[in-house]
Design a protein around this motif. Sequence first.
Motif, PDB file in Angstrom:
ATOM      1  N   ASP A 199       0.852  -1.184   0.000  1.00  0.00           N
ATOM      2  CA  ASP A 199       0.000   0.000   0.000  1.00  0.00           C
ATOM      3  C   ASP A 199       0.894   1.242   0.000  1.00  0.00           C
ATOM      4  OD1 ASP A 199      -3.210   0.569   1.030  1.00  0.00           O
ATOM      5  OD2 ASP A 199      -1.771   2.233   1.096  1.00  0.00           O
ATOM      6  N   ASN A 206     -12.833  -3.030   2.753  1.00  0.00           N
ATOM      7  CA  ASN A 206     -13.716  -1.876   2.833  1.00  0.00           C
ATOM      8  C   ASN A 206     -14.686  -1.999   1.661  1.00  0.00           C
ATOM      9  OD1 ASN A 206     -12.347  -0.739   5.051  1.00  0.00           O
ATOM     10  ND2 ASN A 206     -10.812   0.133   3.685  1.00  0.00           N
ATOM     11  N   GLY A 215     -15.780   2.954   3.448  1.00  0.00           N
ATOM     12  CA  GLY A 215     -14.373   3.365   3.359  1.00  0.00           C
ATOM     13  C   GLY A 215     -13.661   2.900   2.109  1.00  0.00           C
ATOM     14  N   MET A 263     -12.287   3.352  -1.323  1.00  0.00           N
ATOM     15  CA  MET A 263     -11.940   4.483  -2.182  1.00  0.00           C
ATOM     16  C   MET A 263     -11.580   4.045  -3.599  1.00  0.00           C
ATOM     17  SD  MET A 263     -12.592   6.792  -0.107  1.00  0.00           S
ATOM     18  CE  MET A 263     -12.134   8.200  -1.128  1.00  0.00           C
ATOM     19  N   HIS A 291     -10.281  -5.310  -3.393  1.00  0.00           N
ATOM     20  CA  HIS A 291      -8.953  -5.500  -2.806  1.00  0.00           C
ATOM     21  C   HIS A 291      -9.087  -5.860  -1.339  1.00  0.00           C
ATOM     22  CE1 HIS A 291     -10.044  -1.236  -2.477  1.00  0.00           C
ATOM     23  NE2 HIS A 291      -9.385  -1.229  -1.325  1.00  0.00           N
ATOM     24  N   HIS A 300      -6.976  -5.793   2.263  1.00  0.00           N
ATOM     25  CA  HIS A 300      -5.816  -5.272   2.992  1.00  0.00           C
ATOM     26  C   HIS A 300      -5.255  -6.389   3.868  1.00  0.00           C
ATOM     27  CE1 HIS A 300      -6.764  -0.871   2.318  1.00  0.00           C
ATOM     28  NE2 HIS A 300      -7.968  -1.385   2.103  1.00  0.00           N
TER      29      HIS A 300
HETATM   30  P1  AMP Z   1      -9.690   1.414   0.255  1.00  0.00           P
HETATM   31  O1  AMP Z   1      -9.913   2.614   1.118  1.00  0.00           O
HETATM   32  O2  AMP Z   1     -10.068   0.121   0.914  1.00  0.00           O
HETATM   33  O3  AMP Z   1     -10.326   1.578  -1.111  1.00  0.00           O
HETATM   34  O4  AMP Z   1      -8.137   1.302   0.075  1.00  0.00           O
HETATM   35  C1  AMP Z   1      -7.451   1.788  -1.036  1.00  0.00           C
HETATM   36  C2  AMP Z   1      -5.991   1.718  -0.676  1.00  0.00           C
HETATM   37  O5  AMP Z   1      -5.239   1.850  -1.857  1.00  0.00           O
HETATM   38  C3  AMP Z   1      -5.529   2.844   0.274  1.00  0.00           C
HETATM   39  O6  AMP Z   1      -4.994   2.260   1.456  1.00  0.00           O
HETATM   40  C4  AMP Z   1      -4.462   3.575  -0.546  1.00  0.00           C
HETATM   41  O7  AMP Z   1      -3.377   3.992   0.251  1.00  0.00           O
HETATM   42  C5  AMP Z   1      -4.057   2.538  -1.561  1.00  0.00           C
HETATM   43  N1  AMP Z   1      -3.555   3.030  -2.831  1.00  0.00           N
HETATM   44  C6  AMP Z   1      -4.089   3.970  -3.629  1.00  0.00           C
HETATM   45  N2  AMP Z   1      -3.372   4.145  -4.740  1.00  0.00           N
HETATM   46  C7  AMP Z   1      -2.332   3.273  -4.658  1.00  0.00           C
HETATM   47  C8  AMP Z   1      -1.222   2.956  -5.498  1.00  0.00           C
HETATM   48  N3  AMP Z   1      -1.035   3.583  -6.669  1.00  0.00           N
HETATM   49  N4  AMP Z   1      -0.352   2.002  -5.090  1.00  0.00           N
HETATM   50  C9  AMP Z   1      -0.537   1.383  -3.895  1.00  0.00           C
HETATM   51  N5  AMP Z   1      -1.559   1.616  -3.072  1.00  0.00           N
HETATM   52  C10 AMP Z   1      -2.442   2.553  -3.441  1.00  0.00           C
END
Ligand code: AMP
Length: 104
Positions: A29, A82, A88, A90, A95, A97
């Motif tokens: 991440d 999420n 949460g 985004m 995906h 975590h």
């Molecule tokens: P979520 O809030 O569950 O959608 O998590 C999205 C995650 O993607 C967040 O923890 C971000 O820090 C991570 N993220 C976003 N863009 C990138 C990227 N280009 N490479 C790695 N992680 C990313």
Amino acid sequence: MDCIFCKIVNKELPADIVYENENVLAFKDIHPKAAVHILVVPKIHIESINSENSENIVGDLILAAKNIIKRDNITGYKLLFNIGREGGQMVDHLHMHLLAGNPS
Ligand code: AMP
Ligand code: ZN
């Protein structure tokens, strides 16, 4: 399609890839919330746990996480999804975590 995780899967965007198999890619991440913070994603684009048939894919993600933690000698960890903006999520590419260790 303008999906950052599809671009990472297709190697059009750089990422710190830590694991890959036929169905799954895992990378660090970009904003880690723990000493180990890895995102495990399916190679096909599917939006979230809410999407149809996501449960088959989730099994692949969990198997990949188990391979990673065994390989890296991680003994305790969290797996987190999420789901939906209010949950949460985004990035609209399913995906999981994988979090372990102290916040860094
Ligand atoms: P979520 O809030 O569950 O959608 O998590 C999205 C995650 O993607 C967040 O923890 C971000 O820090 C991570 N993220 C976003 N863009 C990138 C990227 N280009 N490479 C790695 N992680 C990313
Ligand atoms: Zn995607």
